[in-house]
Design a protein around this motif. Structure first.
Motif, short mmCIF file in Angstrom:
data_model
loop_
_atom_site.label_atom_id
_atom_site.label_comp_id
_atom_site.label_asym_id
_atom_site.label_seq_id
_atom_site.Cartn_x
_atom_site.Cartn_y
_atom_site.Cartn_z
N UNK A 38 1.79 -14.16 5.17
CA UNK A 38 2.34 -13.04 5.52
C UNK A 38 1.41 -12.77 3.97
N UNK A 39 2.34 -13.80 2.84
CA UNK A 39 1.38 -13.79 1.01
C UNK A 39 0.22 -13.30 1.57
N UNK A 40 -0.81 -13.16 1.78
CA UNK A 40 -2.48 -12.58 1.49
C UNK A 40 -2.33 -11.47 1.62
N UNK A 41 -1.24 -10.53 2.42
CA UNK A 41 -0.71 -9.36 2.25
C UNK A 41 0.39 -8.57 1.77
N UNK A 42 1.75 -9.13 1.01
CA UNK A 42 2.43 -8.75 0.36
C UNK A 42 2.12 -8.69 -0.90
N UNK A 45 10.92 -15.43 4.02
CA UNK A 45 9.78 -16.03 3.87
C UNK A 45 10.41 -16.05 1.60
N UNK A 46 9.76 -16.25 0.75
CA UNK A 46 10.17 -15.81 -0.41
C UNK A 46 9.88 -15.15 -1.12
N UNK A 47 10.09 -14.15 -0.23
CA UNK A 47 10.26 -12.51 -1.83
C UNK A 47 11.00 -12.14 -0.55
N UNK A 48 11.15 -11.35 0.87
CA UNK A 48 11.96 -11.03 1.67
C UNK A 48 11.75 -11.40 2.89
N UNK A 78 0.93 1.91 3.39
CA UNK A 78 1.15 2.95 2.15
C UNK A 78 2.17 2.96 1.61
N UNK A 79 2.40 3.30 0.44
CA UNK A 79 3.56 3.08 -0.65
C UNK A 79 4.99 2.56 -0.21
N UNK A 80 5.15 3.14 1.14
CA UNK A 80 6.42 3.12 1.66
C UNK A 80 6.61 1.66 2.72
N UNK A 81 5.45 0.80 2.26
CA UNK A 81 5.54 0.48 3.69
C UNK A 81 5.84 0.40 4.78
N UNK A 82 5.65 1.36 5.18
CA UNK A 82 4.85 1.60 6.54
C UNK A 82 3.09 1.07 6.58
N UNK A 83 3.12 1.19 7.92
CA UNK A 83 1.27 0.68 8.21
C UNK A 83 0.59 1.32 9.30
N UNK A 135 2.58 -1.94 -7.29
CA UNK A 135 3.81 -1.39 -7.41
C UNK A 135 4.34 -1.77 -7.43
N UNK A 136 4.63 -2.83 -6.59
CA UNK A 136 5.90 -2.69 -6.02
C UNK A 136 7.04 -3.64 -6.90
N UNK A 137 8.13 -4.35 -7.42
CA UNK A 137 8.68 -5.07 -7.99
C UNK A 137 9.73 -5.92 -6.22
N UNK A 138 10.10 -7.17 -6.97
CA UNK A 138 10.78 -8.24 -6.26
C UNK A 138 11.47 -7.88 -5.60
N UNK A 139 12.58 -6.35 -5.94
CA UNK A 139 13.72 -6.20 -5.08
C UNK A 139 13.55 -4.76 -4.14
#
Length: 556
Positions: free
Chosen positions: A154-158, A252-255, A215-220, A166-170
């Motif tokens: 999934x990291x290939x997309x995240x 996962x490593x990010x979330x 989309x910017x809010x994480x929806x797809x 411009x998303x940050x780690x949190x």
């Protein structure tokens, strides 16, 4: 910010060669990804690297790029791939050489730090599963192509999503939405009708590869290029979402994405909207996949035809046993593919499969092949084998271990050579089980009919090391009310006899009308060990669907 269109052109090392070009010419894209890695692939690449230290990457990607790099450059499509395998720096150099030879000005960056082989003596390859922020750093600094080694699929997309928005780690909900989209895309055409239980509902002779509109809010929205084969609906997306997962928490490593919060809705022809995804901080450790050589393996399939199948099998086993007595692992399986009064010889025949494993190649090589072939005129009537056994081939063993985030030197190596360290996750939470959701209200009693489960339920199964998962879903609320009560762990083990002595865990995902079963140890030491007839459990779900049980008439 604008919608980000991310496509996929490879679900494994060996996927459709023309997919890269098809995706670049088939419609609008911003980013095109390619997933080439799996547990077995890392073993294959590890053996490549033993022969040639400059190898260790997926060479197919270079050949695909030779005919498509100009297209990607002309259309402004960025390429992100884990084809770097065990040697992301080496592949990045080869891509630069190719671009120079073709006269195409592209900026190539890569991600490294996943290789922990030196810390695990005896392993052929040991690689940590990195997240997407190394990829994001490369893209933010202007890379056109990013090559990675072992990152999560999934990291290939995240990574591209974090860079674009411009998303940050949190920003866990947004990242979790991208993880879900990435998990749907990662296996290519499995999201567009490939390997789908209800494949007859569309034309899947040549499914198109999938893409996600993020989309910017994480929806797809999951979709595909216009005019391509296959189809995208809630069922195809559900099937892929359940593939190779466990419980409600998908770490996962990010979330950590909460799969029990995912909502899927049909958004038009070949369009499925994904929203509602909730994210949590990642766990404090990273998974490290260890691949090592486990020894040598050989097999032979004896063909038993006509009458007295069981007696013929017993005879050849008795004749082979003295030779096999010293082998470390011997497995016999009799597949009763024969039919009484058959009108072809093939359908009158059964297969007796012998698999032998041992640390010594001689024990599974000449000793086995000599003993088997010497029976040609001295065993059961009609003796023959599908193919003579060979010298014995090495097999692999996979296991996973976990290390703290800070123990892995995640680094983005930019196109200009600068090395940018990627900070480990700071806010982490130890994984815990999600409380079991309440069961839906039972269906009222009614007439039932003995029938295959697959008439009302779809399934998809796969491997995670030595474990298998089987995701089962239904398409109506009434079917869910029945399935959630009927398909318990006990019922699953009744239907799948080889799971009866193993630990089976059931997870409920009500928003998907799905159950996910994890069967521990059914695959032994993993796919490379080829422990069972179906070593990756790819068809375990279809076997489950073929099993008969009492189903309410109202659902049929």
């Amino acid at each position: 910010m604008s919608t980000l269109r991310i496509g996929n052109a490879s679900g494994f090392y060996g996927d459709r060669f023309d997919a890269l070009r098809e995706m670049l010419t088939g419609g609008e894209l911003d980013v095109l990804t390619g997933d080439y890695l799996a547990e077995l692939t890392m073993l294959i690449l590890g053996r490549d690297r033993l022969k040639d230290p400059s190898a260790g990457y997926a060479r197919t990607f270079l050949r695909q790029l030779e005919e498509s790099l100009g297209l990607a450059h002309e259309r402004g499509v960025k390429l992100v791939t884990n084809a770097g395998g065990l040697n992301s720096a080496g592949l990045a150099d080869r891509v630069r050489d190719l671009a120079d030879r073709l006269g195409i000005p592209v900026r190539v960056a890569h991600v490294e730090g996943d290789d922990l082989t030196d810390r695990h003596p005896g392993s052929l390859a040991a690689h940590a599963y990195l997240g997407g922020f190394g990829i994001a750093a490369c893209l933010r600094e202007g890379a056109d192509i990013v090559v990675t080694g072992r990152v999560t699929d999934a990291a290939l997309v995240t990574g591209p999503a974090a860079a674009h928005f411009g998303w940050g780690p949190g920003e866990y909900d947004r990242l979790a939405g991208a993880v879900v989209a990435g998990h749907v895309l990662e296996c290519g055409t499995q999201a567009t009708g490939g390997n789908y239980s209800f494949f007859q509902e569309g034309d899947v002779r040549r499914p198109g590869f999938p893409l996600a509109e993020l989309h910017e809010d994480g929806t797809a929205v999951i979709t595909k290029h216009p005019g391509t084969g296959g189809f995208v609906d809630v069922g195809t997306v559900t099937a892929q979402l359940l593939y190779e997962t466990g419980g409600a928490r998908y770490a996962g490593p990010d979330v950590t994405a909460r799969l029990d919060t995912v909502r899927l809705t049909q958004d038009g022809p070949d369009r499925v909207r994904v929203d509602g995804v909730h994210g949590e901080p990642p766990p404090p450790t990273l998974k490290v996949g260890l691949n090592r050589l486990g020894g040598f393996r050989n097999e032979v399939a004896f063909v038993l035809t006509g009458l007295d199948i069981e007696a013929k099998a017993a005879l050849v086993r008795q004749q082979m046993d003295p030779v096999l007595a010293k082998a470390a692992d011997v497995r016999w399986d009799l597949a009763r593919t024969d039919h009484p009064d058959a009108d072809t010889e093939e359908t009158a025949s059964a297969l007796l499969r012998l698999v032998v494993r041992d640390p010594d190649q001689e024990a599974v090589g000449r000793a086995l092949s000599g003993a088997a072939i010497e029976l040609a005129l001295a065993s059961y009537p009609g003796f023959h084998v599908l193919a003579p056994p060979g010298k014995g081939a090495p097999y692999g063993v996979f296991e996973d271990v976990y290390v703290p985030h800070g123990a892995v030197p995640h680094v983005a190596v930019l196109h200009d050579g600068r090395r940018v360290p990627v900070a480990p996750a700071q806010d982490t939470v130890v994984l815990d089980k999600v409380p079991e959701p309440p069961l839906p209200e039972s269906l009222p009693p009614g007439t039932v009919r003995r029938a295959p489960l697959g008439l009302v339920a779809g399934a998809r199964s796969g491997d995670k090391g030595g474990n298998a998962n089987v995701g089962v879903w239904v398409r109506t609320d009434d079917a869910w009310r029945w399935l959630a009560h009927e398909l318990t762990v006990d019922r699953f083990q009744q239907l799948i006899p080889e799971s009866r002595q193993l630990t089976v865990t059931r997870h409920l995902l009500p928003t998907l009308r799905a159950l996910n079963f994890v069967v521990e140890g059914i695959l032994g030491a993993g796919v490379a060990a080829q422990h069972r007839f179906d070593p990756q459990a790819k068809a375990l779900g279809e076997w489950l669907r073929s099993r008969h049980l009492d189903i309410p008439e109202a659902l049929l």
